[in-house]
Design a protein around this motif. Structure first.
Motif, PDB file in Angstrom:
ATOM      1  N   LEU A 134      18.873 -14.128   2.318  1.00 50.19           N
ATOM      2  CA  LEU A 134      19.438 -13.715   1.038  1.00 50.19           C
ATOM      3  C   LEU A 134      19.281 -14.782  -0.038  1.00 50.19           C
ATOM      4  CD1 LEU A 134      22.688 -11.939   2.218  1.00 50.19           C
ATOM      5  CD2 LEU A 134      20.647 -10.894   1.272  1.00 50.19           C
ATOM      6  N   THR A 135      19.175 -16.033   0.362  1.00 51.96           N
ATOM      7  CA  THR A 135      19.069 -17.119  -0.617  1.00 51.96           C
ATOM      8  C   THR A 135      17.644 -17.332  -1.103  1.00 51.96           C
ATOM      9  OG1 THR A 135      18.834 -18.701   1.185  1.00 51.96           O
ATOM     10  CG2 THR A 135      21.060 -18.316   0.350  1.00 51.96           C
ATOM     11  N   PHE A 136      16.696 -16.638  -0.527  1.00 54.26           N
ATOM     12  CA  PHE A 136      15.286 -16.776  -0.900  1.00 54.26           C
ATOM     13  C   PHE A 136      15.050 -16.092  -2.242  1.00 54.26           C
ATOM     14  CE2 PHE A 136      10.983 -17.276   1.128  1.00 54.26           C
ATOM     15  CZ  PHE A 136      11.251 -18.492   1.718  1.00 54.26           C
ATOM     16  N   ASN A 137      14.245 -16.698  -3.106  1.00 55.49           N
ATOM     17  CA  ASN A 137      13.866 -16.025  -4.346  1.00 55.49           C
ATOM     18  C   ASN A 137      12.353 -15.849  -4.387  1.00 55.49           C
ATOM     19  OD1 ASN A 137      12.767 -18.486  -5.243  1.00 55.49           O
ATOM     20  ND2 ASN A 137      14.684 -19.061  -6.247  1.00 55.49           N
ATOM     21  N   LYS A 138      11.862 -15.230  -5.456  1.00 53.16           N
ATOM     22  CA  LYS A 138      10.441 -14.907  -5.552  1.00 53.16           C
ATOM     23  C   LYS A 138       9.570 -16.170  -5.559  1.00 53.16           C
ATOM     24  CE  LYS A 138      11.360 -10.712  -8.133  1.00 53.16           C
ATOM     25  NZ  LYS A 138      11.073  -9.940  -9.343  1.00 53.16           N
ATOM     26  N   LEU A 139      10.046 -17.192  -6.226  1.00 53.74           N
ATOM     27  CA  LEU A 139       9.275 -18.438  -6.290  1.00 53.74           C
ATOM     28  C   LEU A 139       9.198 -19.110  -4.925  1.00 53.74           C
ATOM     29  CD1 LEU A 139      10.675 -19.811  -9.655  1.00 53.74           C
ATOM     30  CD2 LEU A 139       8.587 -18.506  -9.282  1.00 53.74           C
ATOM     31  N   ASP A 140      10.298 -19.021  -4.151  1.00 49.81           N
ATOM     32  CA  ASP A 140      10.298 -19.599  -2.801  1.00 49.81           C
ATOM     33  C   ASP A 140       9.243 -18.930  -1.931  1.00 49.81           C
ATOM     34  OD1 ASP A 140      12.335 -21.375  -3.358  1.00 49.81           O
ATOM     35  OD2 ASP A 140      13.912 -20.010  -2.652  1.00 49.81           O
ATOM     36  N   LEU A 141       9.172 -17.598  -1.982  1.00 46.80           N
ATOM     37  CA  LEU A 141       8.188 -16.890  -1.161  1.00 46.80           C
ATOM     38  C   LEU A 141       6.769 -17.224  -1.603  1.00 46.80           C
ATOM     39  CD1 LEU A 141       7.678 -14.844   1.119  1.00 46.80           C
ATOM     40  CD2 LEU A 141       7.603 -13.080  -0.634  1.00 46.80           C
ATOM     41  N   ARG A 142       6.555 -17.270  -2.895  1.00 53.23           N
ATOM     42  CA  ARG A 142       5.226 -17.584  -3.417  1.00 53.23           C
ATOM     43  C   ARG A 142       4.788 -18.983  -2.974  1.00 53.23           C
ATOM     44  NH1 ARG A 142       4.806 -18.932  -9.526  1.00 53.23           N
ATOM     45  NH2 ARG A 142       5.716 -20.772  -8.601  1.00 53.23           N
ATOM     46  N   ASP A 143       5.684 -19.982  -3.120  1.00 53.48           N
ATOM     47  CA  ASP A 143       5.354 -21.341  -2.706  1.00 53.48           C
ATOM     48  C   ASP A 143       5.186 -21.449  -1.193  1.00 53.48           C
ATOM     49  OD1 ASP A 143       5.339 -22.232  -5.285  1.00 53.48           O
ATOM     50  OD2 ASP A 143       7.361 -23.084  -5.218  1.00 53.48           O
ATOM     51  N   TYR A 144       6.028 -20.715  -0.434  1.00 57.07           N
ATOM     52  CA  TYR A 144       5.951 -20.736   1.021  1.00 57.07           C
ATOM     53  C   TYR A 144       4.590 -20.235   1.497  1.00 57.07           C
ATOM     54  CZ  TYR A 144       6.918 -19.388   5.859  1.00 57.07           C
ATOM     55  OH  TYR A 144       6.854 -19.226   7.210  1.00 57.07           O
ATOM     56  N   LEU A 145       4.137 -19.100   0.962  1.00 58.55           N
ATOM     57  CA  LEU A 145       2.847 -18.546   1.379  1.00 58.55           C
ATOM     58  C   LEU A 145       1.688 -19.448   0.957  1.00 58.55           C
ATOM     59  CD1 LEU A 145       3.393 -14.759   0.656  1.00 58.55           C
ATOM     60  CD2 LEU A 145       3.347 -15.904   2.863  1.00 58.55           C
ATOM     61  N   LEU A 146       1.808 -20.079  -0.196  1.00 59.14           N
ATOM     62  CA  LEU A 146       0.732 -20.939  -0.663  1.00 59.14           C
ATOM     63  C   LEU A 146       0.650 -22.224   0.156  1.00 59.14           C
ATOM     64  CD1 LEU A 146      -1.501 -21.319  -2.780  1.00 59.14           C
ATOM     65  CD2 LEU A 146       0.160 -22.596  -4.107  1.00 59.14           C
ATOM     66  N   HIS A 147       1.789 -22.888   0.372  1.00 60.26           N
ATOM     67  CA  HIS A 147       1.776 -24.187   1.059  1.00 60.26           C
ATOM     68  C   HIS A 147       1.628 -24.062   2.571  1.00 60.26           C
ATOM     69  CE1 HIS A 147       2.536 -26.448  -2.538  1.00 60.26           C
ATOM     70  NE2 HIS A 147       3.570 -25.701  -2.831  1.00 60.26           N
ATOM     71  N   ALA A 148       2.259 -23.040   3.175  1.00 62.75           N
ATOM     72  CA  ALA A 148       2.217 -22.930   4.633  1.00 62.75           C
ATOM     73  C   ALA A 148       0.933 -22.262   5.121  1.00 62.75           C
ATOM     74  CB  ALA A 148       3.429 -22.150   5.131  1.00 62.75           C
ATOM     75  N   TYR A 149       0.453 -21.245   4.403  1.00 67.72           N
ATOM     76  CA  TYR A 149      -0.680 -20.465   4.888  1.00 67.72           C
ATOM     77  C   TYR A 149      -1.883 -20.472   3.953  1.00 67.72           C
ATOM     78  CZ  TYR A 149       2.843 -18.760   8.080  1.00 67.72           C
ATOM     79  OH  TYR A 149       3.822 -18.687   9.019  1.00 67.72           O
ATOM     80  N   ASN A 150      -1.776 -21.166   2.824  1.00 66.92           N
ATOM     81  CA  ASN A 150      -2.865 -21.265   1.859  1.00 66.92           C
ATOM     82  C   ASN A 150      -3.279 -19.874   1.362  1.00 66.92           C
ATOM     83  OD1 ASN A 150      -4.568 -22.706   0.259  1.00 66.92           O
ATOM     84  ND2 ASN A 150      -6.182 -22.894   1.794  1.00 66.92           N
TER      85      ASN A 150
END
Length: 182
Positions: A40-56
């Motif tokens: 619930l604490t995740f926001n759109k920017l967190d998901l975007r950064d997570y996918l970019l940094h963790a999985y490129n």
């Protein structure tokens, strides 16, 4: 490295403390959209950064949705409470991603406990089907003797006649030695 269309943060996270789950897409969903269940604490920017940094994986856009859950009655106080909602996000990916098909043979992932549960479920369904067909409940004596119960009865009769207890398993020596000093 993927193309960056936006400014990213510099904080490095090596062991994330949140769980992001990739969900199977809907039938009508295009292949360049991916569904995620997030905290619930995740926001759109967190998901975007997570996918970019963790999985490129570069992301073009993110949509979020909260799904409310049904109210439940508390077992302790019998109060009606609503569990926290489930947050899902749909990310529009730069390149399409096709979810792999479900495997046909799932036997390598089935545990012995799941096999027992499935056997019990099959037995329950079989007896319910027999009940619907006959209209009366089958008594224990009518169904025939259970092999486990018969073996247990024979073992009990053998022990009552004075036979010694026999077990195939080896006991740990610490349980067979007598205690000293008492």
């Amino acid at each position: 490295m993927a193309l960056k269309y936006f400014r990213t943060g510099t904080k490095q996270v090596f062991l994330p403390d949140r769980t992001v789950t990739l969900l199977r897409p809907r039938e009508s969903q295009p292949p360049n959209f991916a569904n995620f269940q997030v905290p619930l604490t995740f926001n759109k920017l967190d998901l975007r950064d997570y996918l970019l940094h963790a999985y490129n994986v570069p992301v073009l856009g993110v949509r979020s949705q909260l799904t409310q859950r049904r109210p439940e009655r508390s077992k302790l106080h019998h109060r009606i409470t609503r569990p926290p909602p489930i947050k899902t996000m749909v990310a529009e990916l730069h390149q399409p991603f096709v979810f792999p098909p479900e495997p046909e043979d799932k036997s390598q992932w089935i545990t012995p406990q799941q096999e027992k549960q499935q056997a019990a479920l099959d037995h329950r369904e079989k007896s319910a089907k027999r009940l619907r067909k006959s209209g009366s409940v089958q008594l224990r004596d009518e169904g025939g003797a259970d092999t486990g119960r018969v073996a247990l009865k024979k073992e009990a009769q053998r022990l009552l006649k004075g036979a010694k207890w026999e077990d195939d398993r080896e006991l740990d020596p610490k349980f067979t030695e007598k205690k000293r000093g008492r």
